[in-house]
Design an enzyme around this catalytic site. Structure first.
Site, PDB file in Angstrom:
ATOM      1  N   ALA A   1     106.938  35.711  32.289  1.00 39.00           N
ATOM      2  CA  ALA A   1     107.669  34.439  32.285  1.00 39.00           C
ATOM      3  C   ALA A   1     108.843  34.508  33.261  1.00 39.00           C
ATOM      4  O   ALA A   1     109.337  35.585  33.577  1.00 39.00           O
ATOM      5  CB  ALA A   1     108.189  34.149  30.885  1.00 39.00           C
ATOM      6  N   ASP A   2     109.269  33.342  33.751  1.00 38.25           N
ATOM      7  CA  ASP A   2     110.536  33.278  34.485  1.00 38.25           C
ATOM      8  C   ASP A   2     111.524  32.488  33.632  1.00 38.25           C
ATOM      9  O   ASP A   2     111.179  32.034  32.531  1.00 38.25           O
ATOM     10  CB  ASP A   2     110.348  32.688  35.893  1.00 38.25           C
ATOM     11  CG  ASP A   2     109.809  31.272  35.881  1.00 38.25           C
ATOM     12  OD1 ASP A   2     109.984  30.553  34.862  1.00 38.25           O
ATOM     13  OD2 ASP A   2     109.195  30.857  36.883  1.00 38.25           O
ATOM     14  N   SER A   3     112.738  32.319  34.136  1.00 34.22           N
ATOM     15  CA  SER A   3     113.775  31.711  33.299  1.00 34.22           C
ATOM     16  C   SER A   3     113.406  30.282  32.880  1.00 34.22           C
ATOM     17  O   SER A   3     113.711  29.852  31.776  1.00 34.22           O
ATOM     18  CB  SER A   3     115.108  31.721  34.029  1.00 34.22           C
ATOM     19  OG  SER A   3     114.985  31.037  35.258  1.00 34.22           O
TER      20      SER A   3
END
Lengths: 419, 78
Positions: B35-37
């Site tokens: 995941a990214d932010s």
């Protein structure tokens, strides 16, 4: 000037999600039109479209083939179509494994006419019903037009020019023309170029219908609705999908033994300076766009064997384009074939110019020109013009011209030939 | 596995497109699940919808693993 050739093709269309399937269906005279299935269109005056078919369909599109699950959830359909068509084109060109140094010289020029309209529509409803804190964090970059180029460059590691054209229905042709110039000007050796669209949504259909641009008289016989040059035409049928080509500098392509489909030899651009939606009454911009492309190509009209017309099936547009072609071509009208593949796949808006350029390239490859469907009663102005009614036609094809015209009075023409 | 854990994992699988086996309680959204932010912002929104809880930004910042999410939801759901 550095020469620019086409070495890869990719298509997602209402008649097939790969180049050979779509082309075979086009040549077979099939129609991609049908009742709208994406949403309940019962309250719309236009209830038909040329939709890209689901994966379960005989010639449907499987987004999972080249687009990550996470990306599929975050972006609008036009980006999904674009990523897939770009991947097809790169695979076809054999350029999926470039070194970092090569990737600095490989870029993207992929546009869209409208971009993420379905997502703008639906997220706007979320905003108004659930409030700003329910708006997706992926909303903006999942809808922006340059995010096909963005996503494609990230997925395939293309570190050269990253560009996106937005010129309504001329987008696809402009994107190819501009990218060819970037290669000619030595900004890159390889460019992925083309356009995509996916606006079969309530707001998209209603908007074009309110602009009186869509066909509304064939809701019960969708496959008859797109009928360029026919007396009974009453507007365009919305299509969706993507067309993307790999453009490559000629020596670069030759050095690596690439398969070369065609050479891009002419590009013309012009503005009507007349009206936001109506074409110039004398087809002035269209005429000058074609004229410029032929001049750049160093060809006479008699050298062109096939024109893939803009031919959207609107009462005025078809007539004016034909008039402009007639004025430019003069006696060469007797030998050229001109057809509109929008009769089969509808109007892909920002994708149209690129998809149709690919059909032009395939016409060069296979020495056959695709038909204009539903041309049962040609308009009086069509006398003496080979509009390739109903069935594809085997003939010599040495050079081709592709026209695209867009809202805002923007025109683009491309000339290509075999090599 | 608690009912909360079950539902949290289902949301994570759906949103991040990862295999269910990878979604262990110890798994870090960023380090283990790709995941990214922004994906985390989206996940937090999905948890809020699913469980009817509100997760303020300062609390959301501390949710880095699947277990963090389950714990927060169990402590705050109605």
């Amino acid at each position: 000037m550095r020469r620019v050739v086409v070495t890869g093709l990719g298509l997602v269309t209402p008649l097939g999600a790969d180049v050979e399937t779509a082309w075979a269906n086009i040549l077979a005279g099939k129609s991609g039109a049908g009742p709208i299935t994406r949403f309940d269109a019962s309250d719309q005056v236009c209830r038909i479209a040329c939709e890209v078919k689901p994966a379960t369909h005989e010639y449907g599109f499987d987004p999972g083939k080249r687009v990550d699950h996470k990306v599929q959830r975050q972006v609008d359909p036009f980006i999904i179509y674009g990523i897939d068509a770009a991947g097809q084109a790169l695979e076809d060109a054999g350029l999926t494994d470039m070194t970092v140094e090569e990737s600095w010289r490989a870029g993207c020029s992929i546009g869209s006419g409208i971009g993420g309209l379905p997502g703008i529509e639906s997220e706007s409803i979320v905003l108004h019903t659930k409030g700003p804190r329910r708006v997706s964090p992926h909303f903006v970059h999942g809808r922006l037009i340059n995010l096909i180029s963005g996503q494609v460059s990230i997925k395939y590691g293309l570190r050269g020019p990253n560009h996106a054209v937005v010129t309504a229905c001329s987008t696809g042709a402009h994107a190819i023309g501009d990218a060819a110039r970037m290669i000619a000007m030595d900004d890159a050796d390889v460019m992925l170029a083309g356009g995509a669209e996916g606006t079969v949504c309530p707001l998209g259909i209603a908007g074009f219908a309110q602009a009186r641009a869509l066909s509304t008289g064939f809701n019960d016989t969708p496959e008859k609705a797109s009928r360029p040059y026919d007396k009974d035409r009453d507007g365009f049928v919305m299509g969706e999908g993507a067309g993307i080509v790999v453009l490559e500098e000629y020596e670069h392509a030759k050095a690596r033994g690439a398969k070369i489909y065609a050479e891009v030899i002419g590009y013309g651009l012009s503005g009507d300076a007349y009206h936001v939606t109506a074409p110039h009454p004398e087809g002035d911009g269209a005429f000058r766009s074609m004229q410029m492309a032929l001049k750049k190509a160093g060809l006479e009209p008699s050298d062109i064997d096939y024109i893939n017309a803009h031919g959207t099936s609107t009462p005025m547009g078809d007539e004016l384009e034909l008039g402009a072609v007639r004025r430019l071509f003069g006696d060469a009208m007797q030998t050229v074939s001109m057809s509109s593949t929008k009769s089969a796949i509808g109007h892909l808006l920002g994708g149209a110019g690129a998809v149709e350029s690919i059909f032009c390239i395939l016409a060069l490859r296979d020495q056959i020109v695709p038909p204009t469907l539903n041309l049962d009663n040609p308009s009086d102005s069509c006398v003496g013009v080979d509009l390739v009614p109903h069935v594809a036609k085997k003939r010599q094809v040495r050079a081709v011209l592709n026209n695209s015209f867009g809202f805002g009075g923007t025109n683009a023409s491309l000339v290509m030939r075999s090599i | 596995m608690s009912e909360t854990a079950d539902r949290v994992k289902k949301i994570v699988v759906e949103h991040l497109g990862v295999e269910a086996e990878k979604v262990t309680e110890e798994a870090s959204f960023i380090d283990d699940l790709g995941a990214d932010s922004l994906d985390i912002v989206e996940l937090v929104m999905a948890f809020e919808e699913e469980f009817g809880v509100e997760i303020p930004d300062d609390a959301a910042e501390k949710i880095t693993t699947v277990k963090d999410a389950i714990t927060y939801i169990d402590e705050h759901k109605a």
